[in-house]
Design an enzyme around this catalytic site. Structure first.
Site, short mmCIF file in Angstrom:
data_model
loop_
_atom_site.label_atom_id
_atom_site.label_comp_id
_atom_site.label_asym_id
_atom_site.label_seq_id
_atom_site.Cartn_x
_atom_site.Cartn_y
_atom_site.Cartn_z
N TYR A 121 10.01 87.68 -8.53
CA TYR A 121 11.51 88.21 -9.10
C TYR A 121 10.73 89.01 -8.32
CZ TYR A 121 12.01 91.04 -13.06
OH TYR A 121 13.10 91.64 -14.01
N SER A 139 15.10 96.10 -11.05
CA SER A 139 14.03 96.46 -11.39
C SER A 139 13.04 96.91 -10.98
CB SER A 139 13.11 94.58 -11.82
OG SER A 139 11.46 95.16 -12.70
N1 LIG Z 1 13.33 94.44 -20.03
C1 LIG Z 1 12.55 94.41 -19.16
O1 LIG Z 1 11.40 95.89 -19.21
C2 LIG Z 1 13.47 94.71 -17.72
C3 LIG Z 1 12.27 95.16 -16.61
C4 LIG Z 1 13.00 95.47 -15.07
C5 LIG Z 1 14.64 94.47 -15.43
N2 LIG Z 1 15.01 93.96 -16.30
C6 LIG Z 1 15.55 92.86 -16.03
O2 LIG Z 1 17.08 93.93 -17.19
C7 LIG Z 1 17.46 92.28 -17.27
C8 LIG Z 1 18.10 91.69 -18.77
O3 LIG Z 1 16.36 91.45 -19.12
P1 LIG Z 1 15.94 91.48 -20.83
O4 LIG Z 1 15.17 92.45 -20.38
O5 LIG Z 1 17.37 92.20 -21.11
O6 LIG Z 1 16.06 90.37 -20.93
P2 LIG Z 1 15.65 89.13 -21.82
O7 LIG Z 1 15.97 89.47 -23.72
O8 LIG Z 1 15.30 88.46 -21.82
O9 LIG Z 1 17.60 88.31 -21.27
C9 LIG Z 1 17.92 87.93 -20.10
C10 LIG Z 1 19.25 87.16 -20.71
O10 LIG Z 1 19.07 86.91 -19.03
C11 LIG Z 1 19.89 85.97 -19.61
N3 LIG Z 1 19.37 84.63 -18.25
C12 LIG Z 1 18.40 83.76 -18.43
N4 LIG Z 1 19.03 83.22 -17.68
C13 LIG Z 1 20.20 82.71 -17.24
C14 LIG Z 1 20.49 82.25 -16.74
N5 LIG Z 1 20.45 80.07 -15.94
N6 LIG Z 1 22.05 81.83 -16.73
C15 LIG Z 1 22.79 82.42 -17.78
N7 LIG Z 1 22.30 83.91 -18.66
C16 LIG Z 1 20.44 83.92 -18.38
C17 LIG Z 1 19.70 85.07 -20.48
O11 LIG Z 1 20.66 84.41 -21.55
P3 LIG Z 1 20.00 83.39 -22.45
O12 LIG Z 1 19.00 82.74 -22.38
O13 LIG Z 1 21.15 82.74 -23.35
O14 LIG Z 1 20.65 81.51 -21.04
C18 LIG Z 1 19.84 86.83 -21.73
O15 LIG Z 1 20.91 86.89 -22.56
C19 LIG Z 1 17.06 90.99 -16.18
O16 LIG Z 1 18.18 90.82 -15.32
C20 LIG Z 1 15.48 91.89 -16.03
O17 LIG Z 1 15.11 90.48 -15.25
C21 LIG Z 1 13.76 93.70 -17.80
#
Ligand SMILES: NC(=O)c1ccc[n+]([C@@H]2O[C@H](COP(=O)([O-])OP(=O)(O)OC[C@H]3O[C@@H](n4cnc5c(N)ncnc54)[C@H](OP(=O)(O)O)[C@@H]3O)[C@@H](O)[C@H]2O)c1
Length: 261
Positions: A151, A138
């Site tokens: 985080y 991130s």
């Molecule tokens: N969106 C942003 O602005 C942003 C910014 C910086 C970094 N990121 C990073 O990008 C990545 C994807 O996030 P996203 O934005 O797509 O968020 P999201 O829509 O909330 O997706 C998060 C994913 O992680 C999975 N997950 C969470 N806890 C888990 C667990 N205990 N075991 C297995 N799977 C788990 C969830 O699956 P289930 O709930 O189905 O298990 C879901 O598929 C993350 O690593 C996040 O930190 C996102």
């Protein structure tokens, strides 16, 4: 493409968008998260390509069975070309109100879950003498940010691990990239944990201004093609990375005034 890609976090947001991008390019996708119903929904939404998606549920917070799971998948599909560690969880709590068990929980999912999975797959990629491993950090994995202590720390730890992974495995023809998203409009802030370990439950303003998951996935695919060590994903907010590096005094003056990263 004809390759095999294993994607964690495939049930939502960036991971879900990547499932669609990979199957559109002819890859077989192993889609993982901790929610089988949501994985099945993503698979079904791939329509005529849904046969190319195989759902494998596992909890990143409990990877005790991960070696067995990886062995089963490798014996079924024969190889893994891309390992996309996308799954993760965010945080919305001040340090003074965050109990240590919550710091550990966030590390368990974002850091230990990710590296346990990567370590389970690595021997197969070494045997193949090929493969591309990606981890998702991130922009707050490059600097501290209010309400994100664990985080930010868990994401910063990933940089140390995956840079080392690259340096140790160049000789094995294994590529390693770290994805660095800014703001992407997903459910990440909704599921972020508060000081009680409960879901934050809302889409933050900053998040709402982010790029779409599909745009993020396209940028990531481009980064993979160009074999980038770091893949920056976002818009104007990415400027904070340069401010932190080049002009740290300015970063420390303004970072706590920004509403949501
Ligand atoms: N969106 C942003 O602005 C942003 C910014 C910086 C970094 N990121 C990073 O990008 C990545 C994807 O996030 P996203 O934005 O797509 O968020 P999201 O829509 O909330 O997706 C998060 C994913 O992680 C999975 N997950 C969470 N806890 C888990 C667990 N205990 N075991 C297995 N799977 C788990 C969830 O699956 P289930 O709930 O189905 O298990 C879901 O598929 C993350 O690593 C996040 O930190 C996102």
């Amino acid at each position: 493409m004809g390759k095999v890609a294993w994607i964690t976090g495939a049930s939502s947001g960036i991971g879900e968008a990547l499932v669609h991008e990979f199957v559109a390019r002819g890859a077989t996708v192993i889609a993982s998260s901790n929610d089988l119903d949501e994985l099945e929904r993503v698979k079904a939404e791939c329509g005529s390509k849904s046969m190319m998606v195989h759902c494998v549920m596992f909890d990143l917070a409990d990877t005790s069975e991960i070696n067995k799971t990886v062995e089963q998948i490798v014996s079924k599909f024969g190889r893994i070309d891309f390992l996309l560690n996308i799954g993760g969880i965010s945080q919305r709590a001040r340090i003074d109100e965050t109990p240590l068990w919550l710091d550990r929980k966030i590390f368990e999912i974002n850091y230990f879950g990710t590296i346990a999975f990567t370590k389970a797959v690595l021997p197969f990629l070494v045997r193949q003498q090929s493969g591309h491993i990606l981890a998702t950090s991130s922009i707050t994995g490059r600097f501290g940010f209010p309400l994100r202590s664990a985080y930010s720390a868990s994401k910063q730890a990933l940089h140390g691990f995956f840079e080392t992974l690259y340096l140790e495995n160049k000789k094995n023809n294994i590529k390693v990239s770290v994805i660095i998203p800014g703001r992407v409009r997903t459910a990440i802030s909704f599921h972020a944990l508060d000081s009680k370990g409960k879901e934050h439950g809302k889409l933050d303003d900053g998040q709402a201004k982010g790029i779409l998951p599909k745009q993020a996935a396209e940028i990531i695919i481009r980064g993979i093609r160009r074999n980038r060590r770091e893949i920056l994903v976002g818009k104007n907010e990415l400027i904070m990375l340069y401010i932190r590096r080049i002009c740290p005094w300015l970063f420390f003056r303004i970072a706590d005034k920004i509403k949501s990263m």
